[in-house]
Design a protein around this motif. Sequence first.
Motif, PDB file in Angstrom:
ATOM      1  N   THR B 130      87.236 -19.488   1.086  1.00 40.28           N
ATOM      2  CA  THR B 130      88.088 -19.534   2.273  1.00 40.28           C
ATOM      3  C   THR B 130      87.270 -18.876   3.371  1.00 40.28           C
ATOM      4  O   THR B 130      86.560 -17.892   3.121  1.00 40.28           O
ATOM      5  CB  THR B 130      89.393 -18.738   2.094  1.00 40.28           C
ATOM      6  OG1 THR B 130      89.063 -17.357   1.908  1.00 40.28           O
ATOM      7  CG2 THR B 130      90.186 -19.226   0.899  1.00 40.28           C
ATOM      8  N   SER B 131      87.336 -19.431   4.577  1.00 44.75           N
ATOM      9  CA  SER B 131      86.579 -18.787   5.639  1.00 44.75           C
ATOM     10  C   SER B 131      87.533 -17.995   6.519  1.00 44.75           C
ATOM     11  O   SER B 131      88.259 -18.569   7.317  1.00 44.75           O
ATOM     12  CB  SER B 131      85.788 -19.810   6.451  1.00 44.75           C
ATOM     13  OG  SER B 131      86.545 -20.963   6.655  1.00 44.75           O
ATOM     14  N   CYS B 132      87.588 -16.686   6.287  1.00 50.33           N
ATOM     15  CA  CYS B 132      88.403 -15.850   7.149  1.00 50.33           C
ATOM     16  C   CYS B 132      87.641 -14.556   7.407  1.00 50.33           C
ATOM     17  O   CYS B 132      86.834 -14.132   6.577  1.00 50.33           O
ATOM     18  CB  CYS B 132      89.773 -15.579   6.533  1.00 50.33           C
ATOM     19  SG  CYS B 132      89.761 -15.310   4.769  1.00 50.33           S
ATOM     20  N   HIS B 133      87.867 -13.976   8.572  1.00 54.55           N
ATOM     21  CA  HIS B 133      87.202 -12.713   8.891  1.00 54.55           C
ATOM     22  C   HIS B 133      87.797 -11.619   8.042  1.00 54.55           C
ATOM     23  O   HIS B 133      89.007 -11.442   8.008  1.00 54.55           O
ATOM     24  CB  HIS B 133      87.386 -12.382  10.374  1.00 54.55           C
ATOM     25  CG  HIS B 133      86.638 -13.339  11.245  1.00 54.55           C
ATOM     26  ND1 HIS B 133      85.270 -13.282  11.392  1.00 54.55           N
ATOM     27  CD2 HIS B 133      87.064 -14.392  11.976  1.00 54.55           C
ATOM     28  CE1 HIS B 133      84.892 -14.262  12.199  1.00 54.55           C
ATOM     29  NE2 HIS B 133      85.956 -14.942  12.565  1.00 54.55           N
ATOM     30  N   THR B 134      86.958 -10.905   7.333  1.00 52.77           N
ATOM     31  CA  THR B 134      87.495  -9.866   6.463  1.00 52.77           C
ATOM     32  C   THR B 134      87.554  -8.512   7.168  1.00 52.77           C
ATOM     33  O   THR B 134      88.435  -7.719   6.902  1.00 52.77           O
ATOM     34  CB  THR B 134      86.642  -9.749   5.180  1.00 52.77           C
ATOM     35  OG1 THR B 134      85.269  -9.692   5.580  1.00 52.77           O
ATOM     36  CG2 THR B 134      86.881 -10.923   4.265  1.00 52.77           C
ATOM     37  N   GLY B 135      86.636  -8.271   8.082  1.00 46.55           N
ATOM     38  CA  GLY B 135      86.643  -7.007   8.807  1.00 46.55           C
ATOM     39  C   GLY B 135      86.512  -5.831   7.851  1.00 46.55           C
ATOM     40  O   GLY B 135      85.809  -5.917   6.841  1.00 46.55           O
ATOM     41  N   GLY B 136      87.211  -4.758   8.165  1.00 51.58           N
ATOM     42  CA  GLY B 136      87.185  -3.585   7.286  1.00 51.58           C
ATOM     43  C   GLY B 136      88.070  -3.851   6.077  1.00 51.58           C
ATOM     44  O   GLY B 136      88.577  -4.941   5.894  1.00 51.58           O
ATOM     45  N   VAL B 137      88.230  -2.829   5.255  1.00 53.19           N
ATOM     46  CA  VAL B 137      89.069  -3.005   4.068  1.00 53.19           C
ATOM     47  C   VAL B 137      90.509  -3.243   4.515  1.00 53.19           C
ATOM     48  O   VAL B 137      91.088  -2.447   5.239  1.00 53.19           O
ATOM     49  CB  VAL B 137      88.991  -1.758   3.158  1.00 53.19           C
ATOM     50  CG1 VAL B 137      89.907  -1.936   1.961  1.00 53.19           C
ATOM     51  CG2 VAL B 137      87.557  -1.525   2.713  1.00 53.19           C
ATOM     52  N   ALA B 138      91.054  -4.380   4.059  1.00 55.45           N
ATOM     53  CA  ALA B 138      92.396  -4.742   4.508  1.00 55.45           C
ATOM     54  C   ALA B 138      93.441  -3.945   3.746  1.00 55.45           C
ATOM     55  O   ALA B 138      93.203  -3.505   2.620  1.00 55.45           O
ATOM     56  CB  ALA B 138      92.609  -6.228   4.284  1.00 55.45           C
ATOM     57  N   ASP B 139      94.591  -3.760   4.368  1.00 48.74           N
ATOM     58  CA  ASP B 139      95.721  -3.126   3.703  1.00 48.74           C
ATOM     59  C   ASP B 139      96.147  -4.033   2.546  1.00 48.74           C
ATOM     60  O   ASP B 139      96.331  -5.236   2.726  1.00 48.74           O
ATOM     61  CB  ASP B 139      96.857  -2.965   4.737  1.00 48.74           C
ATOM     62  CG  ASP B 139      98.130  -2.457   4.094  1.00 48.74           C
ATOM     63  OD1 ASP B 139      98.110  -2.173   2.879  1.00 48.74           O
ATOM     64  OD2 ASP B 139      99.145  -2.367   4.811  1.00 48.74           O
ATOM     65  N   GLY B 140      96.269  -3.479   1.378  1.00 49.36           N
ATOM     66  CA  GLY B 140      96.570  -4.259   0.178  1.00 49.36           C
ATOM     67  C   GLY B 140      97.796  -5.136   0.305  1.00 49.36           C
ATOM     68  O   GLY B 140      97.873  -6.197  -0.307  1.00 49.36           O
ATOM     69  N   ASN B 141      98.774  -4.694   1.073  1.00 41.01           N
ATOM     70  CA  ASN B 141     100.004  -5.473   1.178  1.00 41.01           C
ATOM     71  C   ASN B 141     100.130  -6.229   2.490  1.00 41.01           C
ATOM     72  O   ASN B 141     101.208  -6.683   2.850  1.00 41.01           O
ATOM     73  CB  ASN B 141     101.221  -4.564   0.994  1.00 41.01           C
ATOM     74  CG  ASN B 141     101.295  -4.061  -0.426  1.00 41.01           C
ATOM     75  OD1 ASN B 141     100.961  -4.794  -1.361  1.00 41.01           O
ATOM     76  ND2 ASN B 141     101.703  -2.816  -0.601  1.00 41.01           N
ATOM     77  N   ALA B 142      99.010  -6.382   3.196  1.00 39.71           N
ATOM     78  CA  ALA B 142      99.069  -7.048   4.498  1.00 39.71           C
ATOM     79  C   ALA B 142      99.522  -8.500   4.350  1.00 39.71           C
ATOM     80  O   ALA B 142     100.288  -9.011   5.149  1.00 39.71           O
ATOM     81  CB  ALA B 142      97.721  -6.986   5.191  1.00 39.71           C
ATOM     82  N   ILE B 143      99.045  -9.171   3.320  1.00 41.98           N
ATOM     83  CA  ILE B 143      99.468 -10.552   3.075  1.00 41.98           C
ATOM     84  C   ILE B 143     100.266 -10.559   1.781  1.00 41.98           C
ATOM     85  O   ILE B 143      99.741 -10.263   0.715  1.00 41.98           O
ATOM     86  CB  ILE B 143      98.253 -11.494   2.928  1.00 41.98           C
ATOM     87  CG1 ILE B 143      97.378 -11.419   4.190  1.00 41.98           C
ATOM     88  CG2 ILE B 143      98.703 -12.918   2.663  1.00 41.98           C
ATOM     89  CD1 ILE B 143      96.087 -12.186   4.079  1.00 41.98           C
TER      90      ILE B 143
END
Lengths: 222, 245
Positions: B130-143
């Motif tokens: 999947t091509s998505c910007h990951t940036g920094g470590v995402a919040d585990g429950n963001a999605i």
Amino acid sequence: MHLTTSTVGRKVLMAVTGLLLVGFIIVHLLGNLSIFAGTEAINIYAEKLHSLGPVVWIFRAVMLALFAVHITFGIQLSMENSTASPEAYAIKKRQITTFSAESMIYTGVILLVFVVYHLLHFTMHVVHTDATDAINTLVNGRPDVYSMVKLSFEKAFVSLVYIAAMFALFFHLGHGLSSFVQTLGFNNGPSQSKVIAVGKLVAVVFLIGYAMIPFVFLVGIK
Amino acid sequence: MNLTLHVWRQKGPQDKGKLETYQVKGVSEDQSFLEMLDDLNEDLIKGGKDPVAFDHDCREGICGMCSQVINGKAHGGQERTTVCQLHMRSFNDGDEIFIEPWRARAFPIQKDLIVDRNALEVVMQSGGYTSCHTGGVADGNAILIPKPDADYAMDAAECIGCGACVASCPNSSAMLYTSAKVAQLAVLPQGKGEAKARVKNMTEAMLDEGFGNCTNHYECQEACPKGINVKFIAKLNREYMKSMV
Ligand code: HEM
Ligand code: SF4
Ligand code: FES
């Protein structure tokens, strides 16, 4: 077009045309079974069909198109598949696939040859003319289809060819009827084994239904 | 126990190759299949002969490198078992064992039991991302992902890319492998955006790489060491049809 070149697209076209051909053999079987409803019934049925005029020709054109699509992709996919797997194993154990599934292209080609023979026989009356001539006699003002069928199937050769072809149909549908369900995406896992079982059962019903007709004339029950 | 092995020997991609017979003695039932082959190779080396080349890496059933058709069954035919996890206790003294490489046009043999499985990578590169910007470590429950979807994706993600499905398929199709990836990403929110292009590109790459077309034999499901179910192929078919509308 992607649908006619891709791996899934061509399978879907085969499944849809295969399914419509199954629709045809259901209707055809029901019509043919009228032979058991007395001498007159099938003559009336045949006359009704022929009185439809242009509808008959539209129907024939559609059938031809279905066959053409189904056969073209059937042969194409089979050829691609044999080039994809050129070298045989010294020892290969098949685990769950069936004779039906492995012989689809062969039973398919047998069906194609049979359909041509069948049309030459009962539709165009150019083979076995001693039997098919009966169609030129009118019974109660209708062409005598019943006698044509009876005289044909009383010949052992003709009956056995028809019965053999119905075995080819049986094996073709033994895989085809569950295969199309998978190809069209209706498999959620648990349903799979049931779909396979129902497919085989329906294939048996077609075998008995169709093969019974030449059989009863061959052994003289009718 | 003592065994008779018939092993496929082939010097290189151009060599014709043939089965050669070896006697192995004193095999312990606690050995893994690969350890048994290691012993054979030590004997071959001591005798000044070329050892049998075979692929392996983790030897714990997770990397998907080991790839042998044993007595006609990919990975030896034990349920959910890779060759490296197959133990000699499933054989008996005096057994004859045939060992062959994966065979498919898309998997050219390199040497002995080693085949080039790069074609699977090419299929993966054509859409298994999947091509998505990951940036920094995402919040585990963001999605948020519903549990049934997460489970479904995990079942598909179990595929280790070993290629047993191809090796066991009468058509040498890579449909089970391809469908596992398509299905996994199709149910996840991150994968939805590229779903249409993915299924087209991956199935196209599969054919281009020389794999065959699936005709629903289901041999792959039996051979798969990770129990990947053919329902994922049905899912791929649905995804394909959705991509056409
Ligand atoms: C006349 C020549 C025919 C040929 C050459 C032919 C060939 C094939 C082939 C190669 C397949 C695919 C095999 C597979 O998926 O494993 C197939 C599938 C099928 N055929 Fe035929 N066939 C013919 C006639 C028929 C007829 C007359 C019917 C119906 C009465 C039929 C019904 C089906 C069905 C339902 C499938 C399953 C489609 C699927 O796998 O998704 N075929 N056929
Ligand atoms: S689907 Fe199964 S058999 Fe095929 S590559 Fe993945 S783990 Fe191996
Ligand atoms: S060596 Fe890694 S799975 Fe067998």
